[in-house]
Write a protein that holds these residues in place. Sequence first.
Motif, PDB file in Angstrom:
ATOM      1  N   THR A   1       0.996  -1.176   0.149  1.00  0.00           N
ATOM      2  CA  THR A   1       0.131  -0.066   0.404  1.00  0.00           C
ATOM      3  C   THR A   1       1.142   0.854  -0.202  1.00  0.00           C
ATOM      4  N   ILE A   2       1.093   2.405  -0.872  1.00  0.00           N
ATOM      5  CA  ILE A   2       1.484   3.540  -0.822  1.00  0.00           C
ATOM      6  C   ILE A   2       0.630   4.765  -0.174  1.00  0.00           C
ATOM      7  N   PHE A   3       0.375   5.150   0.618  1.00  0.00           N
ATOM      8  CA  PHE A   3       0.364   5.982   1.330  1.00  0.00           C
ATOM      9  C   PHE A   3       0.685   7.418   1.317  1.00  0.00           C
ATOM     10  N   MET A   4       0.050   8.654   0.326  1.00  0.00           N
ATOM     11  CA  MET A   4       0.625  10.222   0.931  1.00  0.00           C
ATOM     12  C   MET A   4      -0.336  11.188   1.844  1.00  0.00           C
ATOM     13  N   MET A   5       0.337  12.130   2.416  1.00  0.00           N
ATOM     14  CA  MET A   5       0.319  12.358   3.353  1.00  0.00           C
ATOM     15  C   MET A   5       0.149  13.869   2.995  1.00  0.00           C
ATOM     16  N   PRO A   6      -0.955  14.547   3.243  1.00  0.00           N
ATOM     17  CA  PRO A   6      -1.159  16.425   3.127  1.00  0.00           C
ATOM     18  C   PRO A   6      -0.165  17.094   3.203  1.00  0.00           C
ATOM     19  N   ILE A   7       0.004  17.652   3.612  1.00  0.00           N
ATOM     20  CA  ILE A   7       0.883  18.942   4.111  1.00  0.00           C
ATOM     21  C   ILE A   7       0.532  19.303   5.383  1.00  0.00           C
ATOM     22  N   LEU A   8       0.528  19.362   6.902  1.00  0.00           N
ATOM     23  CA  LEU A   8       0.054  19.419   8.130  1.00  0.00           C
ATOM     24  C   LEU A   8      -0.190  20.492   8.560  1.00  0.00           C
ATOM     25  N   THR A   9      -0.630  21.667   8.854  1.00  0.00           N
ATOM     26  CA  THR A   9      -1.076  22.397   9.586  1.00  0.00           C
ATOM     27  C   THR A   9      -1.112  22.606  11.504  1.00  0.00           C
ATOM     28  N   SER A  10      -0.549  23.442  12.250  1.00  0.00           N
ATOM     29  CA  SER A  10      -0.715  23.280  13.419  1.00  0.00           C
ATOM     30  C   SER A  10      -1.601  24.291  14.324  1.00  0.00           C
ATOM     31  N   GLY A  11      -2.064  24.347  14.887  1.00  0.00           N
ATOM     32  CA  GLY A  11      -3.094  25.503  15.543  1.00  0.00           C
ATOM     33  C   GLY A  11      -4.392  24.911  15.754  1.00  0.00           C
TER      34      GLY A  11
ATOM     35  N   GLU B   1       3.328  16.132   2.555  1.00  0.00           N
ATOM     36  CA  GLU B   1       3.994  14.916   3.824  1.00  0.00           C
ATOM     37  C   GLU B   1       4.980  15.130   3.573  1.00  0.00           C
ATOM     38  N   ARG B   2       4.189  13.233   2.985  1.00  0.00           N
ATOM     39  CA  ARG B   2       4.663  12.251   3.257  1.00  0.00           C
ATOM     40  C   ARG B   2       4.538  11.355   2.661  1.00  0.00           C
ATOM     41  N   LEU B   3       5.585  10.155   2.255  1.00  0.00           N
ATOM     42  CA  LEU B   3       4.957   8.850   1.459  1.00  0.00           C
ATOM     43  C   LEU B   3       5.371   7.810   2.417  1.00  0.00           C
ATOM     44  N   ILE B   4       4.518   6.658   2.158  1.00  0.00           N
ATOM     45  CA  ILE B   4       4.856   6.142   3.465  1.00  0.00           C
ATOM     46  C   ILE B   4       4.685   4.396   2.173  1.00  0.00           C
TER      47      ILE B   4
ATOM     48  N   MET C   1      -2.290  12.283  10.857  1.00  0.00           N
ATOM     49  CA  MET C   1      -1.790  10.783  10.240  1.00  0.00           C
ATOM     50  C   MET C   1      -2.667  10.803   9.640  1.00  0.00           C
ATOM     51  N   LEU C   2      -3.339  11.977   8.641  1.00  0.00           N
ATOM     52  CA  LEU C   2      -3.986  11.064   8.007  1.00  0.00           C
ATOM     53  C   LEU C   2      -4.087  11.124   6.378  1.00  0.00           C
ATOM     54  N   PRO C   3      -4.140   9.326   5.866  1.00  0.00           N
ATOM     55  CA  PRO C   3      -3.699   9.206   4.834  1.00  0.00           C
ATOM     56  C   PRO C   3      -4.617  10.346   3.113  1.00  0.00           C
ATOM     57  N   ILE C   4      -3.900  10.748   2.290  1.00  0.00           N
ATOM     58  CA  ILE C   4      -4.787  11.454   1.635  1.00  0.00           C
ATOM     59  C   ILE C   4      -4.875  10.969   0.718  1.00  0.00           C
ATOM     60  N   LEU C   5      -4.338   9.790   0.425  1.00  0.00           N
ATOM     61  CA  LEU C   5      -4.309   9.234  -0.964  1.00  0.00           C
ATOM     62  C   LEU C   5      -4.134   7.310  -0.064  1.00  0.00           C
ATOM     63  N   THR C   6      -4.611   6.217  -0.245  1.00  0.00           N
ATOM     64  CA  THR C   6      -4.576   4.889   0.202  1.00  0.00           C
ATOM     65  C   THR C   6      -4.726   3.624  -1.193  1.00  0.00           C
ATOM     66  N   ASN C   7      -4.370   4.040  -2.100  1.00  0.00           N
ATOM     67  CA  ASN C   7      -4.470   3.078  -3.104  1.00  0.00           C
ATOM     68  C   ASN C   7      -4.058   2.945  -4.149  1.00  0.00           C
ATOM     69  N   SER C   8      -2.882   1.937  -4.917  1.00  0.00           N
ATOM     70  CA  SER C   8      -2.446   1.655  -5.219  1.00  0.00           C
ATOM     71  C   SER C   8      -2.582   0.175  -6.388  1.00  0.00           C
ATOM     72  N   ASN C   9      -1.647   0.503  -8.059  1.00  0.00           N
ATOM     73  CA  ASN C   9      -1.819  -0.890  -8.448  1.00  0.00           C
ATOM     74  C   ASN C   9      -0.443  -1.467  -8.937  1.00  0.00           C
TER      75      ASN C   9
ATOM     76  N   SER D   1       8.938   5.344   4.760  1.00  0.00           N
ATOM     77  CA  SER D   1       8.512   6.241   5.101  1.00  0.00           C
ATOM     78  C   SER D   1       9.645   7.856   4.536  1.00  0.00           C
ATOM     79  N   PHE D   2       9.429   8.880   3.895  1.00  0.00           N
ATOM     80  CA  PHE D   2      10.162   9.775   2.692  1.00  0.00           C
ATOM     81  C   PHE D   2       9.499  10.870   3.542  1.00  0.00           C
ATOM     82  N   ALA D   3       9.864  11.829   4.042  1.00  0.00           N
ATOM     83  CA  ALA D   3       9.102  13.251   4.310  1.00  0.00           C
ATOM     84  C   ALA D   3       9.797  14.113   3.334  1.00  0.00           C
ATOM     85  N   ASN D   4       8.528  15.099   3.461  1.00  0.00           N
ATOM     86  CA  ASN D   4       8.945  16.446   2.346  1.00  0.00           C
ATOM     87  C   ASN D   4       8.944  15.365   0.666  1.00  0.00           C
ATOM     88  N   LEU D   5       7.966  15.640   0.370  1.00  0.00           N
ATOM     89  CA  LEU D   5       8.023  15.305  -1.049  1.00  0.00           C
ATOM     90  C   LEU D   5       7.279  16.407  -1.906  1.00  0.00           C
TER      91      LEU D   5
END
Length: 264
Positions: free
Chosen positions: A91-101, A133-136, A108-116, A150-154
């Motif tokens: 499974t490939i996860f792409m994470m969105p850029i996260l904000t604070s406040g 934010e991150r590729l997992i 850890m909200l996955p923006i995409l979770t499907n791959s072929n 896991s790889f950060a900042n793509l």
Amino acid sequence: MLFRSKGVVAYTRTDSVGAFVAVLTAATGDFYILPSKSGYTPSAIPIVHAIADVTTALPAPITIKPNDASIIVKVYSGTTGTSVTTGSNVTIFMMPILTSGTNAYPSMLPILTNSNVGTNGAYTLELSSGDYERLIINQSGNPYSSRMASFANLHINSGANIREVVLPTLGVSTASCVLTTAPCSLSVESGQGWVPSSDVSFNFYNKSTYDYNLVGKLQTSSEGVLSRSTVTASTVNGWNGGTQYIIAEQSGPNGVSYTVGLGD
């Protein structure tokens, strides 16, 4: 689609002009929204505070981008000479850029979770170009047996983005611990594909009590290899005779990290 902290609360669809209304049965609380459409990349909306019996309007229109890019991940096992076979549960996860406040995205909200998977063993994920934010990349047989990189900042460019990823291997022979106050040991036999010349942490995870305990650390060779060795801890809290799962973790440069879990 609307979520709350413990799962999906409601689904809804837009009308002819793209507006939507969702009636929630839950009480007042904080929600986050994940709009999605086939051929587009979902876009997480910061937390919205809703009040019972009051119509809550979003502060700005929602925009989702069409998929104009793809990330093609060639997944290897231990070394670039050994591909993860076609049909593996990857499974490939792409994470969105996260904000604070106050209006932070949920962690850890996955923006995409499907791959072929292609016939060459490469895994392709369609998405929109931009910063993430991150590729997992996760290969798993069950929740307690998996390998993850896991790889950060793509930054994803439009068109095809090709990446080669090596998932580390780990072999162990015995793990023992008798009492909470007794020494616990783990015999590591082998491992490949880890960050070179860097520590790997070995942990026991108790499925029954949820205790997570560090047993010890081993350093990899300059080629990222783990040699046969024994890791020993003086005590492991929460040991109650139940099954202990082995979780090995390592952090590398530039936000890279690896995790291998061994269990049933």
